[in-house]
Structures are given as C-alpha cells and as structure tokens.
Enzyme design. Sequence first.
Site, mmCIF file in Angstrom:
data_model
loop_
_atom_site.group_PDB
_atom_site.id
_atom_site.type_symbol
_atom_site.label_atom_id
_atom_site.label_comp_id
_atom_site.label_asym_id
_atom_site.label_seq_id
_atom_site.Cartn_x
_atom_site.Cartn_y
_atom_site.Cartn_z
ATOM 1 N N LYS A 17 0.837 -1.214 0.000
ATOM 2 C CA LYS A 17 0.000 0.000 0.000
ATOM 3 C C LYS A 17 0.863 1.251 0.000
ATOM 4 C CE LYS A 17 0.856 1.005 4.518
ATOM 5 N NZ LYS A 17 1.539 2.236 4.999
ATOM 6 N N MET A 110 5.492 0.241 3.107
ATOM 7 C CA MET A 110 4.424 -0.159 2.199
ATOM 8 C C MET A 110 3.581 -1.312 2.743
ATOM 9 S SD MET A 110 5.970 0.174 -1.679
ATOM 10 C CE MET A 110 4.325 -0.065 -2.369
ATOM 11 N N GLY A 111 3.758 -1.644 4.010
ATOM 12 C CA GLY A 111 2.895 -2.628 4.651
ATOM 13 C C GLY A 111 3.134 -4.055 4.212
ATOM 14 N N GLY A 112 4.377 -4.413 3.887
ATOM 15 C CA GLY A 112 4.662 -5.773 3.449
ATOM 16 C C GLY A 112 4.376 -6.820 4.506
ATOM 17 N N ALA A 115 0.701 -7.209 4.824
ATOM 18 C CA ALA A 115 0.172 -7.989 3.706
ATOM 19 C C ALA A 115 0.400 -9.479 3.930
ATOM 20 C CB ALA A 115 0.818 -7.535 2.400
ATOM 21 N N ASP A 147 -2.193 -1.884 10.131
ATOM 22 C CA ASP A 147 -2.298 -1.923 8.675
ATOM 23 C C ASP A 147 -2.887 -3.225 8.142
ATOM 24 O OD1 ASP A 147 -1.288 0.614 8.393
ATOM 25 O OD2 ASP A 147 0.754 -0.023 7.896
#
Length: 313
Positions: A17, A110-112, A115, A147
């Site tokens: 994201k 980026m919220g890896g 995820a 997140d």
Amino acid sequence: MNLSAVPDRVRVRAPGKINLFLEVGSVQDDGYHDVASVYQAVSLYEDLIATPADDFTVRVVDESGQVVPGVPSDDRNLALRAARMVAREVGYLGGVHLDIRKSVPVAGGMGGGSADAAAALVACDALWGAGLTSPALQEMAARLGADVPFSLLGGSAVGTGRGDRLSPALGRARFDWVVVADDGGLATPAVYAELDRLREARRPDIAPEPGPPEVDPVVLQALRSGSPDLLAGSLRNDLHDAACSLRPDLCDLLDRTSELGALAGLVSGSGPTLAFLAADADSARGIEHALSAAGHRARHVSGPVAGAKVVSR
C-alpha cells in the site's frame, strides 16, 4: 470447520500500500498516535502458499528465490502469528507451513509484513475449511496490527484511530505510481519517535493540530474524480520530515520530482520507500526508466487493486 473440503495447498496474493494522506496526532499516554490516513493498495504483491504441516513454520524469499535476511522465522513473524490465531479461533490442532515470496520492500513503509499477515489469515481460513466471516477476519487482523485490516480490504480507504478503523473510499479510477525501494529499512517506531522529537524541538511550527486528525476532503474528491493532478496537490505525509531526518538522502531524491516528470513525490508511510505519482501509465514508464538508469530500484505500479485473496488451491 469442513475438513472434507480441505485442499492440499492454498496460494494467496496480498498487495502493498501507499499512504496518499497521513495526518498524525499527538502522542498518547500509551505511546501510540491517532492518525487519519488514506490508503491505496497497489500492484506490488506478496505471494503466500500455505500447506499442511505438523508445526507452524515459515520461509521467506525474495523475487529471485533467495532467503530474505532480517525477516524473523519464529513467532515474531506476523504471518506466523496470524496462522496461529486462525488455528486457535477454529480449534485446529495441526500446523501449517507458509512459503512467502516477497515483492514489497522489507521495512519500507508499504505494509509488506501486514500484507503477509492478511494473506496468512485468508490462506489458513481456506486451507482448513474454516469458513470465517469477513468481520471475523477483520477483527483478527486488527489484533495483529493497524495496517493488517486494510491489507484484507484493499482498494482505497480512509483509516482513523490507529489506522485500523476503515471506511472504503469511493472511486475506482486508476492511478499510476513509481515506487523506489531501498535496502536500508526504517523501523516504524523509530520514525514516530523522531517525529515526536522534531515536534518538541520545533514547536509551534510543526505541532499537530488540536483535536483528532482528519483527512483532507480534497484527497477523496481526487479519488472520486480520477484526477492525478488534483491528487498530486493534496498528497501529505506527516512522517516526511522524520523519515528525511533519519535518512537525508530521501529528500535529495524527492527534490528531483519535477525533473523526473512526476506530478508529486512522497515518502511512503514511515519510509524509506518513495512513491512518485505519474500523470498516466506512459509517464510512469518513463520515470521508472530514468530512475532505473540512475541505479535506483524503481518499479511502475498502479492502484487501487483488491486486497488479500485466494488465487489458487
């Protein structure tokens, strides 16, 4: 739990994201901050394959198949914690092995990791035939991290509170981005701590507004209209100064935004990944080429895309 329907393996994809808008409130007594954020899921994915096992194990590799250094393989791993959470919820007594192929930068804003956790929730639910409802998965996601619920939801959404109270944002128009990854990750707690330090040192110049954080309605208008120019003028990240304070080279590259042909550029979340907004796909490919030629790890992505979902069984 319908064990007769349990497959041999389940593959799930979950997106990274970009925070299009992030207003950070004052630090609270518990050390956390309330935020108002607009998330957009983009086409940079984590792939997770879940297979039955006697115990709970995880292996994390990059796009070339090499083991990713610095990612824990014990219960500090968010995906592994998610799998155990589903097992406890449904009373499953076996285990699972998770193979994760990462494309989202590690500790890149980026919220890896989120995820991965969302993918594990969806994969274990499908693998074990649990039939958990979407609200149940969202509730577990919120317990894993702020997140993670958005990684389940995908698309574009407004996040308030700690970022986990979500409202889908209207508008499905495509936006093109170029993200620039960096090997030197930034820990989110360290960036927030630096923000608090800077705010204390520079009061009242960058002190947070009184009251709860709020999203600028122009961002939502841009998403509804599909206008990259309108969105470019409303992008905001309160963690920008803190991330650049810890990594001054980030601002050096952002200073080249217009030279690269991008409409705007910002630090993604807590950084150090940078996101450049392009006018269209052709422009994004040009920016990607220029950055790659200069030695940066640049990739053209687009959003919004769907959240974590099963792609094969």
